[in-house]
Write an enzyme that holds these catalytic residues in place. Structure first.
Site, PDB file in Angstrom:
ATOM      1  CE1 TYR A  58      -2.795  -3.407   1.333  1.00 54.35           C
ATOM      2  CE2 TYR A  58      -3.997  -1.978  -0.178  1.00 54.35           C
ATOM      3  CZ  TYR A  58      -3.848  -3.199   0.444  1.00 54.35           C
ATOM      4  OH  TYR A  58      -4.741  -4.206   0.176  1.00 54.35           O
ATOM      5  CG  ASP A 102      -8.780   6.378  -7.132  1.00 52.89           C
ATOM      6  OD1 ASP A 102      -8.774   5.545  -8.047  1.00 52.89           O
ATOM      7  OD2 ASP A 102      -9.742   7.162  -6.938  1.00 52.89           O
ATOM      8  CG  HIS A 117     -14.015  -2.142  -1.994  1.00 50.86           C
ATOM      9  ND1 HIS A 117     -13.863  -2.604  -3.273  1.00 50.86           N
ATOM     10  CD2 HIS A 117     -15.112  -2.770  -1.511  1.00 50.86           C
ATOM     11  CE1 HIS A 117     -14.818  -3.474  -3.551  1.00 50.86           C
ATOM     12  NE2 HIS A 117     -15.591  -3.603  -2.505  1.00 50.86           N
TER      13      HIS A 117
HETATM   14  N1  APR Z   1     -12.831   2.736 -19.398  1.00 52.70           N
HETATM   15  C1  APR Z   1     -13.880   1.931 -19.002  1.00 52.70           C
HETATM   16  N2  APR Z   1     -13.719   0.683 -18.464  1.00 52.70           N
HETATM   17  C2  APR Z   1     -12.459   0.239 -18.333  1.00 52.70           C
HETATM   18  C3  APR Z   1     -11.323   1.002 -18.736  1.00 52.70           C
HETATM   19  C4  APR Z   1     -11.554   2.300 -19.290  1.00 52.70           C
HETATM   20  N3  APR Z   1     -10.551   3.073 -19.697  1.00 52.70           N
HETATM   21  N4  APR Z   1     -10.187   0.268 -18.490  1.00 52.70           N
HETATM   22  C5  APR Z   1     -10.614  -0.913 -17.960  1.00 52.70           C
HETATM   23  N5  APR Z   1     -11.972  -0.930 -17.876  1.00 52.70           N
HETATM   24  C6  APR Z   1     -12.813  -1.999 -17.310  1.00 52.70           C
HETATM   25  C7  APR Z   1     -12.332  -3.408 -17.608  1.00 52.70           C
HETATM   26  O1  APR Z   1     -12.862  -3.888 -18.833  1.00 52.70           O
HETATM   27  C8  APR Z   1     -12.885  -4.170 -16.400  1.00 52.70           C
HETATM   28  O2  APR Z   1     -14.199  -4.640 -16.648  1.00 52.70           O
HETATM   29  O3  APR Z   1     -12.737  -1.868 -15.900  1.00 52.70           O
HETATM   30  C9  APR Z   1     -12.927  -3.128 -15.289  1.00 52.70           C
HETATM   31  C10 APR Z   1     -11.866  -3.287 -14.205  1.00 52.70           C
HETATM   32  O4  APR Z   1     -12.111  -4.512 -13.564  1.00 52.70           O
HETATM   33  P1  APR Z   1     -11.235  -4.981 -12.300  1.00 52.70           P
HETATM   34  O5  APR Z   1      -9.815  -4.837 -12.607  1.00 52.70           O
HETATM   35  O6  APR Z   1     -11.761  -6.309 -11.928  1.00 52.70           O
HETATM   36  O7  APR Z   1     -11.569  -3.896 -11.178  1.00 52.70           O
HETATM   37  P2  APR Z   1     -12.877  -3.745 -10.280  1.00 52.70           P
HETATM   38  O8  APR Z   1     -14.089  -4.252 -10.966  1.00 52.70           O
HETATM   39  O9  APR Z   1     -12.911  -2.356  -9.792  1.00 52.70           O
HETATM   40  O10 APR Z   1     -12.505  -4.719  -9.048  1.00 52.70           O
HETATM   41  C11 APR Z   1     -13.410  -4.796  -7.972  1.00 52.70           C
HETATM   42  O11 APR Z   1     -11.887  -6.161  -6.754  1.00 52.70           O
HETATM   43  O12 APR Z   1      -9.723  -6.539  -6.385  1.00 52.70           O
HETATM   44  C12 APR Z   1     -10.846  -6.072  -5.806  1.00 52.70           C
HETATM   45  O13 APR Z   1     -11.142  -4.515  -4.066  1.00 52.70           O
HETATM   46  C13 APR Z   1     -10.710  -4.626  -5.370  1.00 52.70           C
HETATM   47  O14 APR Z   1     -12.282  -2.815  -5.665  1.00 52.70           O
HETATM   48  C14 APR Z   1     -11.683  -3.910  -6.314  1.00 52.70           C
HETATM   49  C15 APR Z   1     -12.672  -4.990  -6.672  1.00 52.70           C
END
Ligand code: APR
Length: 244
Positions: A58, A102, A117
């Site tokens: 972190y 963030d 979160h």
């Molecule tokens: N614009 C729109 N969507 C986007 C972009 C972009 N520029 N870049 C990536 N994405 C999409 C991807 O296609 C994906 O579906 O954002 C998503 C990111 O997915 P993850 O990486 O799984 O993140 P998230 O859904 O926020 O994860 C949920 O999981 O790891 C834990 O606690 C952590 O809060 C997090 C939670």
């Protein structure tokens, strides 16, 4: 105000909305979970086993977030403008429920933000759970202790780890019960309970839409899907709600 304009909107955001600000997502091919073990850095057990290792993970993310190059992008800014417009015109409420740790929504000017979160720029006492702001790139070490206990206790990252209950769950359910529209932006739909909000919204009869680069894993639950980079698609959608 336009005919059928949604009054109260709940917007769930994920790592994808901050990707264009230079913050890695979790599950992309270059995502954080490709190079870090969830068990080691994002579970209470991992922290108990090796707190310094977890703090280091972190510390790196906090130092990146505080890098002047990292700024809110047009998608964050558009959501803040939508909230301000709805407020100024007395249309209704715009609530951002973010899975991101963030502070880019807040930096963009959004006021109604629920960081379900946790927050990277905060720590908390492992005993009293009292929260301490840590808005410095200075690394947190295990010798950094609280000021609320005798003897002083360790300060853990104020982050919801896997197996822990997210924050604001009651407030989120209440906002959904008052909403006219549910939107998800940049989230893959892999992690619950956030991934279940769309089902709650549907059960309440709300229209639902997702913004993503591609179909999320729960795309079938959304009535509408808009594909593209959030910094292109979200400002366009906000303009459609704020003009006229
Ligand atoms: N614009 C729109 N969507 C986007 C972009 C972009 N520029 N870049 C990536 N994405 C999409 C991807 O296609 C994906 O579906 O954002 C998503 C990111 O997915 P993850 O990486 O799984 O993140 P998230 O859904 O926020 O994860 C949920 O999981 O790891 C834990 O606690 C952590 O809060 C997090 C939670």
């Amino acid at each position: 105000m336009q005919k059928n304009q949604p009054k109260n909107i709940v917007i769930l955001t994920g790592a994808g909305i901050s990707a264009d600000s230079g913050i890695a997502t979790f599950r992309a091919s270059d995502g954080l979970w490709e190079s870090h073990s969830i068990e080691k850095v994002a579970t209470p057990e991992g922290y108990a086993r090796d707190p310094e290792f977890v703090q280091q993970f972190y510390n790196e993310r906090r130092a990146q977030l505080l890098d002047p190059k990292i700024k809110p992008n047009l998608a964050h800014i558009a959501l803040a403008e939508l909230e301000a417009h709805y407020q100024a015109k007395g249309i209704g409420n715009v609530t951002v429920v973010t899975q991101n740790i963030d502070d880019l929504h807040q930096r963009a000017g959004s006021k109604n933000v629920m960081p379900m979160h946790g927050e990277l720029l905060k720590l908390r006492c492992v005993k009293t759970e009292r929260i301490v702001e840590w808005r410095s790139p200075e690394p947190v070490t295990d010798s950094d202790r609280c000021q609320c206990c005798t003897p002083p206790q360790p300060l853990r990252p104020h982050i919801v780890w896997f197996g822990e209950m997210p924050f604001y769950m009651d407030e989120i359910q209440y906002k959904l019960s008052q909403a006219d529209l549910f939107v998800a932006i940049g989230t893959s739909g892999h992690v619950y309970p956030a991934a279940g909000f769309v089902a709650n919204a549907r059960s309440l009869g709300l229209p639902t839409m997702e913004f993503n680069l591609e179909a999320s894993s729960n795309v079938s639950q959304f009535a509408n899907s808009i594909y593209g980079r959030a910094l292109d698609t979200v400002p366009r959608w906000v303009r459609s709600l704020t003009r006229g």
